[in-house]
Design an enzyme around this catalytic site. Sequence first.
Site, PDB file in Angstrom:
ATOM      1  N   HIS A  13      16.505   4.573 -65.971  1.00  0.00           N
ATOM      2  CA  HIS A  13      17.818   4.059 -66.321  1.00  0.00           C
ATOM      3  C   HIS A  13      17.620   2.592 -66.710  1.00  0.00           C
ATOM      4  O   HIS A  13      18.148   1.691 -66.075  1.00  0.00           O
ATOM      5  CB  HIS A  13      18.797   4.242 -65.156  1.00  0.00           C
ATOM      6  CG  HIS A  13      20.248   4.205 -65.555  1.00  0.00           C
ATOM      7  ND1 HIS A  13      21.134   5.212 -65.259  1.00  0.00           N
ATOM      8  CD2 HIS A  13      20.970   3.280 -66.213  1.00  0.00           C
ATOM      9  CE1 HIS A  13      22.338   4.897 -65.709  1.00  0.00           C
ATOM     10  NE2 HIS A  13      22.264   3.719 -66.293  1.00  0.00           N
ATOM     11  N   ARG A  63      23.994  10.984 -57.919  1.00  0.00           N
ATOM     12  CA  ARG A  63      23.020  10.707 -58.973  1.00  0.00           C
ATOM     13  C   ARG A  63      22.612   9.243 -58.898  1.00  0.00           C
ATOM     14  O   ARG A  63      23.466   8.350 -58.965  1.00  0.00           O
ATOM     15  CB  ARG A  63      23.636  11.023 -60.337  1.00  0.00           C
ATOM     16  CG  ARG A  63      22.757  10.641 -61.510  1.00  0.00           C
ATOM     17  CD  ARG A  63      23.393  11.073 -62.835  1.00  0.00           C
ATOM     18  NE  ARG A  63      22.509  10.707 -63.924  1.00  0.00           N
ATOM     19  CZ  ARG A  63      22.779   9.763 -64.831  1.00  0.00           C
ATOM     20  NH1 ARG A  63      23.918   9.103 -64.788  1.00  0.00           N
ATOM     21  NH2 ARG A  63      21.913   9.482 -65.781  1.00  0.00           N
ATOM     22  N   GLU A  89      20.513   8.028 -71.298  1.00  0.00           N
ATOM     23  CA  GLU A  89      21.047   7.422 -72.531  1.00  0.00           C
ATOM     24  C   GLU A  89      19.967   6.693 -73.327  1.00  0.00           C
ATOM     25  O   GLU A  89      20.032   5.462 -73.493  1.00  0.00           O
ATOM     26  CB  GLU A  89      22.205   6.478 -72.192  1.00  0.00           C
ATOM     27  CG  GLU A  89      23.336   7.161 -71.465  1.00  0.00           C
ATOM     28  CD  GLU A  89      24.516   6.239 -71.155  1.00  0.00           C
ATOM     29  OE1 GLU A  89      24.464   5.058 -71.522  1.00  0.00           O
ATOM     30  OE2 GLU A  89      25.483   6.714 -70.545  1.00  0.00           O
ATOM     31  N   ASN A  98      26.745  12.256 -71.013  1.00  0.00           N
ATOM     32  CA  ASN A  98      27.511  11.101 -70.551  1.00  0.00           C
ATOM     33  C   ASN A  98      28.538  10.779 -71.633  1.00  0.00           C
ATOM     34  O   ASN A  98      28.182  10.716 -72.814  1.00  0.00           O
ATOM     35  CB  ASN A  98      26.607   9.863 -70.367  1.00  0.00           C
ATOM     36  CG  ASN A  98      25.581  10.060 -69.263  1.00  0.00           C
ATOM     37  OD1 ASN A  98      25.566  11.080 -68.575  1.00  0.00           O
ATOM     38  ND2 ASN A  98      24.725   9.075 -69.084  1.00  0.00           N
ATOM     39  N   GLU A 113      27.895  11.357 -66.443  1.00  0.00           N
ATOM     40  CA  GLU A 113      28.655  10.097 -66.364  1.00  0.00           C
ATOM     41  C   GLU A 113      29.963  10.263 -67.117  1.00  0.00           C
ATOM     42  O   GLU A 113      29.991  10.753 -68.233  1.00  0.00           O
ATOM     43  CB  GLU A 113      27.905   8.927 -67.014  1.00  0.00           C
ATOM     44  CG  GLU A 113      26.796   8.356 -66.199  1.00  0.00           C
ATOM     45  CD  GLU A 113      26.180   7.109 -66.847  1.00  0.00           C
ATOM     46  OE1 GLU A 113      26.879   6.395 -67.590  1.00  0.00           O
ATOM     47  OE2 GLU A 113      24.987   6.895 -66.609  1.00  0.00           O
ATOM     48  N   TYR A 165      32.301   8.481 -72.606  1.00  0.00           N
ATOM     49  CA  TYR A 165      33.368   7.532 -72.252  1.00  0.00           C
ATOM     50  C   TYR A 165      34.465   7.445 -73.308  1.00  0.00           C
ATOM     51  O   TYR A 165      35.638   7.349 -72.980  1.00  0.00           O
ATOM     52  CB  TYR A 165      32.770   6.129 -72.041  1.00  0.00           C
ATOM     53  CG  TYR A 165      31.883   6.058 -70.825  1.00  0.00           C
ATOM     54  CD1 TYR A 165      32.399   5.709 -69.584  1.00  0.00           C
ATOM     55  CD2 TYR A 165      30.533   6.384 -70.904  1.00  0.00           C
ATOM     56  CE1 TYR A 165      31.597   5.671 -68.453  1.00  0.00           C
ATOM     57  CE2 TYR A 165      29.716   6.354 -69.777  1.00  0.00           C
ATOM     58  CZ  TYR A 165      30.260   5.999 -68.560  1.00  0.00           C
ATOM     59  OH  TYR A 165      29.461   5.976 -67.445  1.00  0.00           O
TER      60      TYR A 165
HETATM   61  O1  IFM Z   1      27.191   1.297 -66.599  1.00  0.00           O
HETATM   62  C1  IFM Z   1      26.809   2.126 -67.652  1.00  0.00           C
HETATM   63  C2  IFM Z   1      25.671   3.032 -67.244  1.00  0.00           C
HETATM   64  O2  IFM Z   1      24.584   2.317 -66.760  1.00  0.00           O
HETATM   65  C3  IFM Z   1      25.212   3.839 -68.437  1.00  0.00           C
HETATM   66  N1  IFM Z   1      26.312   4.513 -69.048  1.00  0.00           N
HETATM   67  C4  IFM Z   1      27.501   3.759 -69.355  1.00  0.00           C
HETATM   68  C5  IFM Z   1      27.947   2.986 -68.117  1.00  0.00           C
HETATM   69  C6  IFM Z   1      29.226   2.191 -68.439  1.00  0.00           C
HETATM   70  O3  IFM Z   1      28.998   1.318 -69.501  1.00  0.00           O
END
Ligand code: IFM
Length: 484
Positions: free
Chosen positions: A136, A92, A181, A310, A387, A312
């Site tokens: 992006h 990606r 995002e 995405n 992500e 985290y």
């Molecule tokens: O690096 C970023 C990415 O560009 C977008 N999503 C979160 C990642 C980590 O912060």
Amino acid sequence: MTLPTDETPATAEDPTAPVRFPAGFLWGAATAAYQIEGAAREDGRTPSIWDTFSHTPGKVTGGDTGDVACDHYHRWRADVALMAELGLGAYRFSTSWPRVQPGGRGPASQRGLDFYRALTDELLAAGITPALTLYHWDLPQELEDAGGWPARETAYRFAEYAGIVADALGDRVELWTTLNEPWCSAFLGYGSGVHAPGRTDPVAALRAAHHLNLGHGLAVQALRAALPARARVTVSLNPAAVRPRTGSPADQDAARRIDALATRVFTGPMLHGRYDEDLLADTARVTDWSFVRDGDPGLAGQPLDCLCVNYYTPTVVSTAPEGTVPERRDGHGAGAHSPWPGADRVAFHQLPGERTAMGWSIDPGGLRDLLLRFHREAPGTPLYVTENGAAYPDEPDADGRFHDPARIAYVHRHLEAVHEAIRQGADVRGYFVWSLLDNFEWAWGYGKRFGLVHVDYATQRRTPKSSAAWYARLARSGTLPPPA
Ligand code: IFM
């Protein structure tokens, strides 16, 4: 007694069984143009808002910029070879708008398009599926000067750019993502100002969110008009896995308000063709939303072929007294300007326990919950995790090797959560680790390393970390071994 075999699906009751993913599950890694390409002034590329922002003193840690980054613009062939060594099924990447269409208007740059043609040809020759993201975060600076995402015109410009890329690459790319995002573009870019273009205006943030929704819908239409029928069109959202800190009605209401601003402000129009009433009411003292024209939410709600998540870290919230300093939700801690227009009396918390180098707490259950939520909200729509990954300091050992067991554990636990979502019925078709390479981590500069592959920025030497070897085995076998 029946012993489990490799074919035996893992169950929540049997944590020692290998976790086998469905046949055809796509194993990928992700990057983004400004974070890796460099070559900021080459072959006709004009500045994006991130060039301007990163060159503004005080905006990025250490004064880092994406001028050179991982020099991927010159090293793409070797980087694809590295991906092939890792056995990746998919890659990606994003196209840089100012490289493809300098200034954001008018004719395309053939040199810019040639770069992405060559890259995708190389990927296809290596048997790696290209997954292309159109936006992006690198808005051409000229479009920001003309008003940026708070201006309606930017949505039309974005659709034009989408059509240009689709005309050029539609014969070789099947998976197309409009925006990455959009929450970050709208609320970090125009609300808290910690991302480019660095504006701190709550009305502009909500206007930007709306025009990103509109731009997404218009871009989907432009893609459909230009792409062959086999192409799949999607969007990558970073919905928040919101957890109220307690079950109190006040904390639950804080969670509802943040869910509206983090997630439903995009999924409302994009999936259901509407803005939710509670979002409009919560933000009424900021704006009357008169910038939304009749038919806009419906336009944003174009049918999609799949949906991308995405994820985290979870978003743990409680109610807070008037005057609480707002949190920025990007690892930068509290700041003077909130990315949450109309939701000031909310406090944000980390979970107890381990955190990544970003200061983010680890909660794989958040990923499972988001996948199951999208499964419920968009029944029958295939899902991808586009992500997920973790930053750690990654020091070399005496032999210059990088051992990163914490990253392996992070990805492992999140993949177990993905598998759990599949077990509960979600149609998850693939996973992209963030990131292939260490790269420019936005306002953090090069200090935060997310890569499976270490990059020495002085020499541009790439060194796969132990997570790369681990991920390569996983990509080849499709089976997650029991945790080490
Ligand atoms: O690096 C970023 C990415 O560009 C977008 N999503 C979160 C990642 C980590 O912060």
